[in-house]
Write a protein that holds these residues in place. Structure first.
Motif, PDB file in Angstrom:
ATOM      1  N   TYR A 253      51.430  22.418  66.487  1.00 57.97           N
ATOM      2  CA  TYR A 253      52.862  22.367  66.217  1.00 57.97           C
ATOM      3  C   TYR A 253      53.140  23.064  64.889  1.00 57.97           C
ATOM      4  N   ILE A 254      54.064  24.027  64.911  1.00 57.44           N
ATOM      5  CA  ILE A 254      54.438  24.759  63.694  1.00 57.44           C
ATOM      6  C   ILE A 254      55.478  23.950  62.940  1.00 57.44           C
ATOM      7  N   ASN A 255      55.088  23.423  61.777  1.00 60.08           N
ATOM      8  CA  ASN A 255      56.009  22.624  60.959  1.00 60.08           C
ATOM      9  C   ASN A 255      56.878  23.496  60.074  1.00 60.08           C
ATOM     10  N   ASP A 256      56.293  24.547  59.535  1.00 61.55           N
ATOM     11  CA  ASP A 256      57.015  25.422  58.612  1.00 61.55           C
ATOM     12  C   ASP A 256      56.410  26.814  58.681  1.00 61.55           C
ATOM     13  N   PHE A 257      57.246  27.817  58.597  1.00 61.18           N
ATOM     14  CA  PHE A 257      56.785  29.206  58.690  1.00 61.18           C
ATOM     15  C   PHE A 257      57.728  30.059  57.872  1.00 61.18           C
ATOM     16  N   ARG A 258      57.202  30.640  56.800  1.00 60.70           N
ATOM     17  CA  ARG A 258      58.082  31.446  55.949  1.00 60.70           C
ATOM     18  C   ARG A 258      57.302  32.495  55.163  1.00 60.70           C
ATOM     19  N   SER A 259      58.049  33.431  54.590  1.00 58.02           N
ATOM     20  CA  SER A 259      57.475  34.498  53.777  1.00 58.02           C
ATOM     21  C   SER A 259      58.049  34.421  52.373  1.00 58.02           C
ATOM     22  N   SER A 260      57.297  34.953  51.418  1.00 60.48           N
ATOM     23  CA  SER A 260      57.747  34.916  50.029  1.00 60.48           C
ATOM     24  C   SER A 260      58.893  35.893  49.781  1.00 60.48           C
ATOM     25  N   MET A 261      58.930  36.980  50.565  1.00 61.65           N
ATOM     26  CA  MET A 261      59.977  37.991  50.400  1.00 61.65           C
ATOM     27  C   MET A 261      60.508  38.396  51.769  1.00 61.65           C
ATOM     28  N   SER A 262      61.776  38.736  51.834  1.00 58.37           N
ATOM     29  CA  SER A 262      62.409  39.050  53.107  1.00 58.37           C
ATOM     30  C   SER A 262      62.204  40.500  53.519  1.00 58.37           C
ATOM     31  N   ASN A 263      62.260  40.714  54.820  1.00 53.36           N
ATOM     32  CA  ASN A 263      62.280  42.056  55.416  1.00 53.36           C
ATOM     33  C   ASN A 263      61.090  42.933  55.007  1.00 53.36           C
ATOM     34  N   ARG A 264      59.932  42.317  54.855  1.00 54.10           N
ATOM     35  CA  ARG A 264      58.726  43.086  54.541  1.00 54.10           C
ATOM     36  C   ARG A 264      57.760  43.126  55.726  1.00 54.10           C
ATOM     37  N   GLY A 265      58.061  42.363  56.774  1.00 49.45           N
ATOM     38  CA  GLY A 265      57.248  42.409  57.986  1.00 49.45           C
ATOM     39  C   GLY A 265      56.008  41.555  57.957  1.00 49.45           C
ATOM     40  N   TYR A 266      55.845  40.712  56.935  1.00 50.84           N
ATOM     41  CA  TYR A 266      54.607  39.946  56.825  1.00 50.84           C
ATOM     42  C   TYR A 266      54.594  38.740  57.758  1.00 50.84           C
ATOM     43  N   GLY A 267      55.760  38.147  58.004  1.00 49.04           N
ATOM     44  CA  GLY A 267      55.824  37.084  58.996  1.00 49.04           C
ATOM     45  C   GLY A 267      55.467  37.597  60.381  1.00 49.04           C
ATOM     46  N   LYS A 268      55.910  38.812  60.679  1.00 45.25           N
ATOM     47  CA  LYS A 268      55.594  39.420  61.973  1.00 45.25           C
ATOM     48  C   LYS A 268      54.094  39.648  62.127  1.00 45.25           C
ATOM     49  N   ILE A 269      53.430  39.952  61.026  1.00 50.79           N
ATOM     50  CA  ILE A 269      51.979  40.181  61.089  1.00 50.79           C
ATOM     51  C   ILE A 269      51.259  38.905  61.531  1.00 50.79           C
ATOM     52  N   ILE A 270      51.699  37.752  60.997  1.00 49.33           N
ATOM     53  CA  ILE A 270      51.084  36.488  61.427  1.00 49.33           C
ATOM     54  C   ILE A 270      51.309  36.269  62.913  1.00 49.33           C
ATOM     55  N   LEU A 271      52.539  36.471  63.371  1.00 50.78           N
ATOM     56  CA  LEU A 271      52.827  36.276  64.800  1.00 50.78           C
ATOM     57  C   LEU A 271      52.058  37.266  65.657  1.00 50.78           C
ATOM     58  N   ASP A 272      51.924  38.486  65.178  1.00 49.54           N
ATOM     59  CA  ASP A 272      51.217  39.522  65.926  1.00 49.54           C
ATOM     60  C   ASP A 272      49.740  39.185  66.086  1.00 49.54           C
ATOM     61  N   ASN A 273      49.203  38.445  65.120  1.00 48.85           N
ATOM     62  CA  ASN A 273      47.771  38.096  65.141  1.00 48.85           C
ATOM     63  C   ASN A 273      47.516  36.628  65.460  1.00 48.85           C
ATOM     64  N   LEU A 274      48.577  35.898  65.820  1.00 51.06           N
ATOM     65  CA  LEU A 274      48.438  34.459  65.997  1.00 51.06           C
ATOM     66  C   LEU A 274      47.475  34.093  67.129  1.00 51.06           C
ATOM     67  N   ASP A 275      47.526  34.815  68.236  1.00 50.71           N
ATOM     68  CA  ASP A 275      46.603  34.516  69.340  1.00 50.71           C
ATOM     69  C   ASP A 275      45.153  34.670  68.890  1.00 50.71           C
ATOM     70  N   GLU A 276      44.877  35.723  68.125  1.00 56.38           N
ATOM     71  CA  GLU A 276      43.513  35.951  67.626  1.00 56.38           C
ATOM     72  C   GLU A 276      43.098  34.854  66.652  1.00 56.38           C
ATOM     73  N   ILE A 277      44.025  34.446  65.785  1.00 52.88           N
ATOM     74  CA  ILE A 277      43.741  33.373  64.827  1.00 52.88           C
ATOM     75  C   ILE A 277      43.409  32.077  65.564  1.00 52.88           C
ATOM     76  N   LEU A 278      44.213  31.760  66.577  1.00 58.64           N
ATOM     77  CA  LEU A 278      43.990  30.528  67.332  1.00 58.64           C
ATOM     78  C   LEU A 278      42.716  30.599  68.170  1.00 58.64           C
ATOM     79  N   GLU A 279      42.371  31.786  68.615  1.00 61.43           N
ATOM     80  CA  GLU A 279      41.104  31.952  69.338  1.00 61.43           C
ATOM     81  C   GLU A 279      39.932  31.606  68.429  1.00 61.43           C
TER      82      GLU A 279
END
Length: 209
Positions: free
Chosen positions: A125-151
């Motif tokens: 369960y995702i309780n909190d998900f955020r980035s230190s700075m906006s519009n830099r694409g770093y949150g997207k990087i986590i989502l893009d690699n989330l399946d691999e991380i969970l694997e």
């Protein structure tokens, strides 16, 4: 060892997930205020970036004694590395086990995902998900690699005879200073999540994980 060799070694140790080697680094930043050559300045900038990244990772490891650590280094923006680092303590005695997923860089840009794993439900369960700075694409990087991380997390859970993560749940909460609710919803959907009218998010993972 010159700066190019050090950068190469840092990258190699991160890509190989060599935690023992990472913990042994003791590197100093280089000041470039008196250097005029553009190539030298760029090299020092690259060197300092990776030294800062390594320091962050070392600090994270130091603060995570007793946890199982998972490191995934990725190429980003020309020759710079970013690091996705996660920790879990499968021996934690709780209904839910905390999982920390972070994206670390050698700059001020970071993202993190605070989660809770429920073995009896095979769910994270995702309780909190955020980035230190906006519009830099770093949150997207986590989502893009989330399946691999969970694997990788599932491989750790298997060692402790715990159920694999097969479901991701959470609540979509948009920080208007970072991203609009509409754009956040589009981002979740892009990465395979369902988002209902109450902003609950859900993703069922592929069985091959």
């Amino acid at each position: 060892m010159n700066s190019i060799d050090i950068i190469s070694k840092i990258k190699n140790d991160l890509i190989n997930k060599d935690i023992n080697a990472i913990q042994k680094y003791k590197l100093q930043l280089i000041k470039d205020c008196n250097i005029r050559d553009t190539q030298d300045k760029e090299l020092i900038k690259c060197y300092n970036y990776h030294v800062k990244l390594m320091r962050k990772i070392k600090k994270y490891l130091k603060e995570s004694t007793g946890y199982d650590i998972i490191i995934n280094a990725k190429e980003h923006q020309e020759s710079d590395l970013i690091t996705l680092i996660s920790k879990i303590n499968p021996n934690e005695i709780n209904i839910g086990i905390s999982v920390d997923i972070r994206l670390l860089t050698g700059s001020s840009n970071e993202s993190y995902m605070d989660c809770t794993y429920y073995s009896n439900q095979s769910t994270i369960y995702i309780n909190d998900f955020r980035s230190s700075m906006s519009n830099r694409g770093y949150g997207k990087i986590i989502l893009d690699n989330l399946d691999e991380i969970l694997e990788d997390l599932n491989k750790t859970l298997e060692k402790y005879d715990l159920n694999k993560i097969m479901i991701i749940k959470g609540k979509m909460i948009a920080n208007k200073h970072i991203i609009s609710e509409e754009n956040l919803k589009k981002m979740y959907i892009k990465y395979g999540f369902e988002v209902d009218n109450s902003n609950n998010i859900l993703k069922v993972l592929n069985e091959i994980m």
